[in-house]
Write a protein that holds these residues in place. Structure first.
Motif, PDB file in Angstrom:
ATOM      1  N   LEU A  24     165.225 -26.216  37.941  1.00 57.62           N
ATOM      2  CA  LEU A  24     165.673 -24.941  38.490  1.00 57.62           C
ATOM      3  C   LEU A  24     166.053 -25.074  39.966  1.00 57.62           C
ATOM      4  N   ALA A  25     165.406 -25.987  40.674  1.00 59.20           N
ATOM      5  CA  ALA A  25     165.667 -26.167  42.106  1.00 59.20           C
ATOM      6  C   ALA A  25     166.882 -27.051  42.378  1.00 59.20           C
ATOM      7  N   ALA A  26     167.416 -27.679  41.363  1.00 54.90           N
ATOM      8  CA  ALA A  26     168.585 -28.550  41.535  1.00 54.90           C
ATOM      9  C   ALA A  26     169.784 -27.712  41.973  1.00 54.90           C
ATOM     10  N   PRO A  27     170.705 -28.333  42.695  1.00 59.19           N
ATOM     11  CA  PRO A  27     171.912 -27.597  43.077  1.00 59.19           C
ATOM     12  C   PRO A  27     172.696 -27.165  41.829  1.00 59.19           C
ATOM     13  N   ARG A  28     173.076 -25.933  41.806  1.00 60.17           N
ATOM     14  CA  ARG A  28     173.845 -25.357  40.690  1.00 60.17           C
ATOM     15  C   ARG A  28     173.212 -25.634  39.330  1.00 60.17           C
ATOM     16  N   PRO A  29     171.988 -25.176  39.131  1.00 58.32           N
ATOM     17  CA  PRO A  29     171.342 -25.434  37.839  1.00 58.32           C
ATOM     18  C   PRO A  29     172.045 -24.691  36.708  1.00 58.32           C
ATOM     19  N   ARG A  30     171.999 -25.289  35.542  1.00 55.86           N
ATOM     20  CA  ARG A  30     172.567 -24.654  34.352  1.00 55.86           C
ATOM     21  C   ARG A  30     171.447 -23.959  33.608  1.00 55.86           C
ATOM     22  N   HIS A  31     171.790 -22.919  32.893  1.00 56.93           N
ATOM     23  CA  HIS A  31     170.835 -22.193  32.054  1.00 56.93           C
ATOM     24  C   HIS A  31     169.652 -21.658  32.870  1.00 56.93           C
ATOM     25  N   THR A  32     169.949 -21.034  33.992  1.00 56.01           N
ATOM     26  CA  THR A  32     168.881 -20.569  34.872  1.00 56.01           C
ATOM     27  C   THR A  32     167.972 -19.548  34.210  1.00 56.01           C
ATOM     28  N   THR A  33     168.516 -18.681  33.390  1.00 54.40           N
ATOM     29  CA  THR A  33     167.673 -17.682  32.723  1.00 54.40           C
ATOM     30  C   THR A  33     166.660 -18.353  31.820  1.00 54.40           C
ATOM     31  N   GLU A  34     167.098 -19.341  31.041  1.00 53.40           N
ATOM     32  CA  GLU A  34     166.186 -20.069  30.167  1.00 53.40           C
ATOM     33  C   GLU A  34     165.120 -20.797  30.975  1.00 53.40           C
ATOM     34  N   LEU A  35     165.524 -21.425  32.072  1.00 54.11           N
ATOM     35  CA  LEU A  35     164.575 -22.156  32.904  1.00 54.11           C
ATOM     36  C   LEU A  35     163.546 -21.221  33.529  1.00 54.11           C
ATOM     37  N   ARG A  36     163.996 -20.067  33.990  1.00 49.67           N
ATOM     38  CA  ARG A  36     163.056 -19.104  34.585  1.00 49.67           C
ATOM     39  C   ARG A  36     162.065 -18.581  33.550  1.00 49.67           C
ATOM     40  N   ARG A  37     162.564 -18.307  32.359  1.00 46.89           N
ATOM     41  CA  ARG A  37     161.665 -17.843  31.294  1.00 46.89           C
ATOM     42  C   ARG A  37     160.648 -18.916  30.926  1.00 46.89           C
ATOM     43  N   ARG A  38     161.135 -20.167  30.853  1.00 52.32           N
ATOM     44  CA  ARG A  38     160.238 -21.274  30.535  1.00 52.32           C
ATOM     45  C   ARG A  38     159.185 -21.441  31.634  1.00 52.32           C
ATOM     46  N   LEU A  39     159.592 -21.337  32.883  1.00 45.52           N
ATOM     47  CA  LEU A  39     158.669 -21.453  34.001  1.00 45.52           C
ATOM     48  C   LEU A  39     157.611 -20.348  33.934  1.00 45.52           C
ATOM     49  N   LEU A  40     158.023 -19.157  33.599  1.00 46.91           N
ATOM     50  CA  LEU A  40     157.080 -18.047  33.475  1.00 46.91           C
ATOM     51  C   LEU A  40     156.095 -18.280  32.330  1.00 46.91           C
ATOM     52  N   ARG A  41     156.608 -18.710  31.170  1.00 41.59           N
ATOM     53  CA  ARG A  41     155.713 -18.987  30.027  1.00 41.59           C
ATOM     54  C   ARG A  41     154.704 -20.083  30.361  1.00 41.59           C
ATOM     55  N   LEU A  42     155.172 -21.130  31.001  1.00 35.02           N
ATOM     56  CA  LEU A  42     154.266 -22.222  31.377  1.00 35.02           C
ATOM     57  C   LEU A  42     153.242 -21.758  32.411  1.00 35.02           C
ATOM     58  N   SER A  43     153.668 -20.936  33.350  1.00 33.34           N
ATOM     59  CA  SER A  43     152.746 -20.402  34.354  1.00 33.34           C
ATOM     60  C   SER A  43     151.625 -19.604  33.705  1.00 33.34           C
ATOM     61  N   VAL A  44     151.987 -18.783  32.735  1.00 36.76           N
ATOM     62  CA  VAL A  44     150.985 -17.975  32.022  1.00 36.76           C
ATOM     63  C   VAL A  44     150.045 -18.884  31.234  1.00 36.76           C
ATOM     64  N   ARG A  45     150.613 -19.872  30.540  1.00 38.87           N
ATOM     65  CA  ARG A  45     149.792 -20.798  29.755  1.00 38.87           C
ATOM     66  C   ARG A  45     148.797 -21.539  30.653  1.00 38.87           C
ATOM     67  N   ILE A  46     149.245 -21.981  31.806  1.00 38.81           N
ATOM     68  CA  ILE A  46     148.369 -22.708  32.729  1.00 38.81           C
ATOM     69  C   ILE A  46     147.313 -21.773  33.313  1.00 38.81           C
ATOM     70  N   HIS A  47     147.744 -20.613  33.766  1.00 42.01           N
ATOM     71  CA  HIS A  47     146.815 -19.675  34.422  1.00 42.01           C
ATOM     72  C   HIS A  47     145.692 -19.213  33.488  1.00 42.01           C
ATOM     73  N   TRP A  48     145.997 -18.973  32.234  1.00 46.55           N
ATOM     74  CA  TRP A  48     145.010 -18.435  31.303  1.00 46.55           C
ATOM     75  C   TRP A  48     144.379 -19.499  30.403  1.00 46.55           C
ATOM     76  N   HIS A  49     144.540 -20.754  30.735  1.00 46.17           N
ATOM     77  CA  HIS A  49     143.958 -21.824  29.918  1.00 46.17           C
ATOM     78  C   HIS A  49     142.429 -21.707  29.936  1.00 46.17           C
ATOM     79  N   PRO A  50     141.766 -21.933  28.799  1.00 48.76           N
ATOM     80  CA  PRO A  50     140.303 -21.822  28.725  1.00 48.76           C
ATOM     81  C   PRO A  50     139.547 -22.750  29.683  1.00 48.76           C
ATOM     82  N   PHE A  51     140.170 -23.826  30.136  1.00 44.10           N
ATOM     83  CA  PHE A  51     139.498 -24.733  31.070  1.00 44.10           C
ATOM     84  C   PHE A  51     139.018 -24.003  32.320  1.00 44.10           C
ATOM     85  N   TRP A  52     139.777 -23.018  32.781  1.00 45.39           N
ATOM     86  CA  TRP A  52     139.438 -22.329  34.024  1.00 45.39           C
ATOM     87  C   TRP A  52     138.181 -21.473  33.891  1.00 45.39           C
ATOM     88  N   ALA A  53     137.705 -21.247  32.667  1.00 43.20           N
ATOM     89  CA  ALA A  53     136.467 -20.490  32.459  1.00 43.20           C
ATOM     90  C   ALA A  53     135.236 -21.396  32.494  1.00 43.20           C
TER      91      ALA A  53
END
Length: 79
Positions: A24-53
């Motif tokens: 996403l940080a690359a110059p002129r990234p392609r498919h930015t909407t898909e990348l942003r959605r993927r980044l959000l999904r991964l962020s949620v998965r990492i943040h709510w992972h059971p390890f943090w409990a």
């Protein structure tokens, strides 16, 4: 030696997060909407992972080490 024993799926998710962020940080990234959605999904998965409990997961240093380990040392060399 690694201080924390992270589950493999958590490390993999953090590695995928880094790869997606770099794409996403690359110059002129392609498919930015898909990348942003993927980044959000991964962020949620990492943040709510059971390890943090777990006791080890409650330490702020655990999140820092996860990011450094998943980045493959790039974060350490940047300082």
């Amino acid at each position: 030696m690694d201080r924390f024993r992270f589950p493999a799926d958590l490390i993999r998710a953090q590695q995928q997060w880094h790869a997606t962020y770099r794409a996403l940080a690359a110059p002129r990234p392609r498919h930015t909407t898909e990348l942003r959605r993927r980044l959000l999904r991964l962020s949620v998965r990492i943040h709510w992972h059971p390890f943090w409990a777990t006791p080890a997961g409650r330490m702020p240093a655990a999140r820092v080490e996860l990011r450094q380990r998943a980045a493959g040392g790039r974060a350490r060399g940047a300082a």
